[in-house]
Design an enzyme around this catalytic site. Sequence first.
Site, PDB file in Angstrom:
ATOM      1  N   GLN A 177       0.808  -1.225   0.000  1.00  0.00           N
ATOM      2  CA  GLN A 177       0.000   0.000   0.000  1.00  0.00           C
ATOM      3  C   GLN A 177       0.838   1.270   0.000  1.00  0.00           C
ATOM      4  O   GLN A 177       0.310   2.358  -0.229  1.00  0.00           O
ATOM      5  CB  GLN A 177      -0.947   0.019   1.210  1.00  0.00           C
ATOM      6  CG  GLN A 177      -2.010  -1.064   1.180  1.00  0.00           C
ATOM      7  CD  GLN A 177      -3.037  -0.897   0.056  1.00  0.00           C
ATOM      8  OE1 GLN A 177      -3.144   0.164  -0.566  1.00  0.00           O
ATOM      9  NE2 GLN A 177      -3.791  -1.947  -0.212  1.00  0.00           N
ATOM     10  N   CYS A 323     -10.405  -8.456   0.929  1.00  0.00           N
ATOM     11  CA  CYS A 323     -10.401  -9.907   1.081  1.00  0.00           C
ATOM     12  C   CYS A 323     -11.333 -10.357   2.197  1.00  0.00           C
ATOM     13  O   CYS A 323     -11.687 -11.511   2.256  1.00  0.00           O
ATOM     14  CB  CYS A 323      -8.984 -10.401   1.374  1.00  0.00           C
ATOM     15  SG  CYS A 323      -7.803  -9.762   0.206  1.00  0.00           S
TER      16      CYS A 323
HETATM   17  N1  PLP Z   1      -0.456  -6.700   1.509  1.00  0.00           N
HETATM   18  C1  PLP Z   1      -1.246  -5.626   1.636  1.00  0.00           C
HETATM   19  C2  PLP Z   1      -0.913  -4.579   2.655  1.00  0.00           C
HETATM   20  C3  PLP Z   1      -2.368  -5.486   0.823  1.00  0.00           C
HETATM   21  O1  PLP Z   1      -3.153  -4.413   0.968  1.00  0.00           O
HETATM   22  C4  PLP Z   1      -2.662  -6.500  -0.128  1.00  0.00           C
HETATM   23  C5  PLP Z   1      -3.860  -6.404  -0.957  1.00  0.00           C
HETATM   24  O2  PLP Z   1      -4.811  -5.730  -0.615  1.00  0.00           O
HETATM   25  C6  PLP Z   1      -1.784  -7.587  -0.232  1.00  0.00           C
HETATM   26  C7  PLP Z   1      -0.688  -7.653   0.602  1.00  0.00           C
HETATM   27  C8  PLP Z   1      -2.023  -8.665  -1.226  1.00  0.00           C
HETATM   28  O3  PLP Z   1      -1.739  -8.203  -2.536  1.00  0.00           O
HETATM   29  P1  PLP Z   1      -2.310  -8.970  -3.804  1.00  0.00           P
HETATM   30  O4  PLP Z   1      -3.766  -8.658  -3.893  1.00  0.00           O
HETATM   31  O5  PLP Z   1      -1.555  -8.423  -4.956  1.00  0.00           O
HETATM   32  O6  PLP Z   1      -2.042 -10.414  -3.588  1.00  0.00           O
END
Ligand code: PLP
Length: 389
Positions: A177, A323
């Site tokens: 982020q 998520c």
């Molecule tokens: N780490 C953080 C802080 C995130 O906000 C996200 C996704 O929202 C992820 C990891 C995971 O990323 P990705 O959706 O590309 O797998």
Amino acid sequence: MIYLDNNATTQTAPEAMEAMLPYFSERYGNPSSVHTFGREMEKVIQEARVCVAELLGAENPLEILFTSCGTEGDNTALRGVLAAEPKKRHLVTTAVEHSAILNLCQRLREEGVRVSLVPVDSKGNLDCDVLKKVITSDTALVSCMWANNETGAVFPVGKISEICREKGVLFHCDAVQAVGKIPIDLKKIGIDLLTLSGHKIHAPKGIGALYVRRGTRLKPFLVGGHQENGRRGGTENVPGIVALGIAARLARENIVDENTGVRALRDRLEKGILKACPEADVNGAISHRLPNTTNISFEFLEAGVILQKLSDEGICASSGSACTSGSLEPSHVLRAMRLSLTRTMGSIRFSLSRYNTGEEMDEALRRIPKIIADLRSATPSAMERTVAH
Ligand code: PLP
């Protein structure tokens, strides 16, 4: 539609889109092939690697390893370090990480790894003294996010890196982020591994990168061919890599101007909502925050209902991490901050990008207070709630 959910995902930049398209059609060679057609792909991958390295201030483009997403970067960092340091069976992370880290840590616990979670205070600030104390000679890695996806809180990664250096422990930073939203210079800050994700910085979904400081011992997570200098098996996603390179270049060139503009829009939206909506408050510290994010609680209302009404009125927002939205579970981040349940359950995240406009903020400020007022009129007032209690 007014899209205010850019921490979930972003619009692909037209420049990135245009650059990647030929790699779906006429430029389809495999970068591992020895013929010229394949070698050309290898060349464009290296160009993109340079762009990502420049965005992060990495010493050497070879410190950039392309992945499929942020989740893969996080998994590669934690599992790769643990595999390279088999005698060390302890990890330190925070209570407010993304599920890509927290659920992985849960799995690692089941596999016998000890995991310490460092708490945060009610403003979402990390207690670095606790972090320092929990590191032992058995600690393989400290993993700490740069900026929180739900509140936008920015952690003191400089200080954390100093603690890790002092203790002789590797430091992984989930900067999914932070990248593109705040300047990052890995020449100045002692981070050993850093995760980024393409779709959060106007590249498409399906591409990400992991920075691995030169000399860091890391075993591959995806075992297969010798791609990515033997650090990740699997034929490279050439269109995605090309797009990520362009997105990284755009982010680096525009980071200061763009984020000044985005911050002004975010502040206007936030102030407007707080002024027009009683019982609304910002979650987390106002300072040390990403310029594009605000997390606002509409106490005693239910986030799922607010989001539905917002969506009906053409506004895309989120109740925290994408998520976990759709589930009725209160946000683990706001719970870790020990906010009241009535506040946690009514919290909405608005996250902006370079593509938002002042007109959109004006329109959002016409629609949001009305939605909240309508919901409040259908919900007992605070006074009635107290009397009823
Ligand atoms: N780490 C953080 C802080 C995130 O906000 C996200 C996704 O929202 C992820 C990891 C995971 O990323 P990705 O959706 O590309 O797998």
